[in-house]
Design a protein around this motif. Structure first.
Motif, PDB file in Angstrom:
ATOM      1  N   LYS A 115       0.923  -1.127  -0.055  1.00  0.00           N
ATOM      2  CA  LYS A 115       0.017   0.030   0.001  1.00  0.00           C
ATOM      3  C   LYS A 115       0.893   1.269   0.128  1.00  0.00           C
ATOM      4  CE  LYS A 115      -3.820  -2.249   0.686  1.00  0.00           C
ATOM      5  NZ  LYS A 115      -5.094  -2.342  -0.351  1.00  0.00           N
ATOM      6  N   LEU A 116       0.413   2.229  -0.844  1.00  0.00           N
ATOM      7  CA  LEU A 116       1.311   3.248  -0.883  1.00  0.00           C
ATOM      8  C   LEU A 116       0.402   4.491  -0.310  1.00  0.00           C
ATOM      9  CD1 LEU A 116       2.699   2.995  -4.650  1.00  0.00           C
ATOM     10  CD2 LEU A 116       3.826   2.701  -2.642  1.00  0.00           C
ATOM     11  N   LYS A 117       0.965   5.205   0.426  1.00  0.00           N
ATOM     12  CA  LYS A 117       0.454   6.380   1.099  1.00  0.00           C
ATOM     13  C   LYS A 117       0.310   7.692   0.456  1.00  0.00           C
ATOM     14  CE  LYS A 117       2.729   6.075   5.003  1.00  0.00           C
ATOM     15  NZ  LYS A 117       3.372   6.251   6.307  1.00  0.00           N
ATOM     16  N   LYS A 118      -0.770   8.602   0.721  1.00  0.00           N
ATOM     17  CA  LYS A 118      -1.064   9.859   0.241  1.00  0.00           C
ATOM     18  C   LYS A 118      -0.909   9.949  -1.162  1.00  0.00           C
ATOM     19  CE  LYS A 118      -0.344  12.249   4.381  1.00  0.00           C
ATOM     20  NZ  LYS A 118       0.472  13.284   5.176  1.00  0.00           N
ATOM     21  N   SER A 119       0.269  10.479  -1.766  1.00  0.00           N
ATOM     22  CA  SER A 119       0.565  10.895  -3.125  1.00  0.00           C
ATOM     23  C   SER A 119       1.835  10.106  -3.608  1.00  0.00           C
ATOM     24  CB  SER A 119       0.862  12.024  -3.463  1.00  0.00           C
ATOM     25  OG  SER A 119       0.995  12.613  -4.958  1.00  0.00           O
ATOM     26  N   PRO A 120       1.558   8.784  -4.073  1.00  0.00           N
ATOM     27  CA  PRO A 120       2.626   7.933  -4.398  1.00  0.00           C
ATOM     28  C   PRO A 120       3.367   8.184  -5.632  1.00  0.00           C
ATOM     29  CG  PRO A 120       0.764   6.495  -4.800  1.00  0.00           C
ATOM     30  CD  PRO A 120       0.266   7.961  -4.068  1.00  0.00           C
ATOM     31  N   VAL A 121       2.782   8.897  -6.634  1.00  0.00           N
ATOM     32  CA  VAL A 121       3.206   9.261  -7.844  1.00  0.00           C
ATOM     33  C   VAL A 121       4.199  10.429  -7.535  1.00  0.00           C
ATOM     34  CG1 VAL A 121       2.690  10.266  -9.920  1.00  0.00           C
ATOM     35  CG2 VAL A 121       1.102   8.722  -9.052  1.00  0.00           C
ATOM     36  N   ALA A 122       4.024  11.427  -6.740  1.00  0.00           N
ATOM     37  CA  ALA A 122       4.765  12.565  -6.361  1.00  0.00           C
ATOM     38  C   ALA A 122       6.097  11.895  -5.670  1.00  0.00           C
ATOM     39  CB  ALA A 122       4.120  13.490  -5.515  1.00  0.00           C
ATOM     40  N   VAL A 123       5.841  11.086  -4.796  1.00  0.00           N
ATOM     41  CA  VAL A 123       6.925  10.311  -4.006  1.00  0.00           C
ATOM     42  C   VAL A 123       7.857   9.785  -5.061  1.00  0.00           C
ATOM     43  CG1 VAL A 123       7.680   8.724  -2.299  1.00  0.00           C
ATOM     44  CG2 VAL A 123       5.723  10.271  -1.949  1.00  0.00           C
ATOM     45  N   ILE A 124       7.583   8.879  -5.794  1.00  0.00           N
ATOM     46  CA  ILE A 124       8.003   7.861  -6.812  1.00  0.00           C
ATOM     47  C   ILE A 124       8.920   8.900  -7.646  1.00  0.00           C
ATOM     48  CG2 ILE A 124       7.932   6.592  -8.670  1.00  0.00           C
ATOM     49  CD1 ILE A 124       5.625   5.214  -7.137  1.00  0.00           C
ATOM     50  N   VAL A 125       8.238   9.928  -8.153  1.00  0.00           N
ATOM     51  CA  VAL A 125       8.899  10.863  -9.257  1.00  0.00           C
ATOM     52  C   VAL A 125      10.004  11.738  -8.598  1.00  0.00           C
ATOM     53  CG1 VAL A 125       8.503  12.863 -10.565  1.00  0.00           C
ATOM     54  CG2 VAL A 125       6.769  11.007 -10.698  1.00  0.00           C
ATOM     55  N   VAL A 126       9.789  12.277  -7.501  1.00  0.00           N
ATOM     56  CA  VAL A 126      10.797  13.088  -6.723  1.00  0.00           C
ATOM     57  C   VAL A 126      12.006  12.103  -6.396  1.00  0.00           C
ATOM     58  CG1 VAL A 126      11.343  14.343  -4.563  1.00  0.00           C
ATOM     59  CG2 VAL A 126       9.251  14.762  -5.778  1.00  0.00           C
ATOM     60  N   VAL A 127      11.707  10.947  -5.950  1.00  0.00           N
ATOM     61  CA  VAL A 127      12.846  10.113  -5.484  1.00  0.00           C
ATOM     62  C   VAL A 127      13.838   9.538  -6.756  1.00  0.00           C
ATOM     63  CG1 VAL A 127      13.396   7.601  -4.575  1.00  0.00           C
ATOM     64  CG2 VAL A 127      11.794   9.341  -3.344  1.00  0.00           C
ATOM     65  N   SER A 128      12.942   9.293  -7.789  1.00  0.00           N
ATOM     66  CA  SER A 128      13.679   8.934  -9.253  1.00  0.00           C
ATOM     67  C   SER A 128      14.377  10.026  -9.744  1.00  0.00           C
ATOM     68  CB  SER A 128      12.515   8.368 -10.124  1.00  0.00           C
ATOM     69  OG  SER A 128      11.901   7.227  -9.633  1.00  0.00           O
ATOM     70  N   LEU A 129      13.905  11.397  -9.575  1.00  0.00           N
ATOM     71  CA  LEU A 129      14.702  12.323 -10.107  1.00  0.00           C
ATOM     72  C   LEU A 129      15.875  12.777  -9.228  1.00  0.00           C
ATOM     73  CD1 LEU A 129      12.032  14.674 -11.237  1.00  0.00           C
ATOM     74  CD2 LEU A 129      13.240  13.398 -12.948  1.00  0.00           C
ATOM     75  N   ALA A 130      15.727  12.437  -7.974  1.00  0.00           N
ATOM     76  CA  ALA A 130      16.847  12.470  -7.310  1.00  0.00           C
ATOM     77  C   ALA A 130      18.017  11.534  -7.335  1.00  0.00           C
ATOM     78  CB  ALA A 130      16.424  12.634  -5.574  1.00  0.00           C
ATOM     79  N   LEU A 131      17.459  10.345  -7.406  1.00  0.00           N
ATOM     80  CA  LEU A 131      18.410   9.047  -7.933  1.00  0.00           C
ATOM     81  C   LEU A 131      18.972   9.241  -9.323  1.00  0.00           C
ATOM     82  CD1 LEU A 131      16.520   6.036  -6.383  1.00  0.00           C
ATOM     83  CD2 LEU A 131      18.706   7.025  -5.798  1.00  0.00           C
TER      84      LEU A 131
END
Length: 131
Positions: free
Chosen positions: A14-30
């Motif tokens: 289960k992904l909380k709140k806004s998983p798309v924003a979290v995944i995008v921000v983490v991916s761009l940082a990586l």
């Protein structure tokens, strides 16, 4: 992100709140971090190349999860389980306890698809500046 166990006994993600924003921000940082670690510099070309790998991985994972969730492999997995259950003589011959694969794998696919599309958008914007 948290993991739960459903009534059948399988784990679900289960992904909380806004998983798309979290995944995008983490991916761009990586992406920036990998560019710095591998190439020792951050350039637009390295950003485009590395973000392509992230967006393609997320889109492929999302599409795979969507195909599994829609029940495409239910018949195949049911047949394999039935065949392997018959080869084991110790278990009973009941078919009602065989859970379809689409119920076993209950990871939501839309956050991965949307994240891949958003990262692809950033990559395409970078390509426009590159050319």
């Amino acid at each position: 992100v948290y993991i739960t166990i459903n009534k059948v006994g399988f784990m679900t993600l289960k992904l909380k709140k806004s998983p798309v924003a979290v995944i995008v921000v983490v991916s761009l940082a990586l992406t920036l971090l990998l560019s710095l670690m591998i190439h020792k510099e951050i350039t637009l070309l390295h950003f485009i190349n590395i973000s392509f790998y992230f967006c393609s991985a997320y889109i492929m994972l999302g599409l795979l999860l969507m195909v599994v969730d829609k029940g495409f492999f239910d018949g195949i997995s049911y047949s394999f389980r039935k065949v392997f259950k018959r080869t084991n003589k110790l278990e009973s011959e009941e078919d009602s306890d065989i859970t379809p694969l689409s119920e076993v794998v209950s990871i939501p696919y839309s956050p991965f698809l949307f994240s891949g599309l958003v990262i692809m958008g950033f990559m395409l914007i970078g390509l426009m500046f590159w050319y």
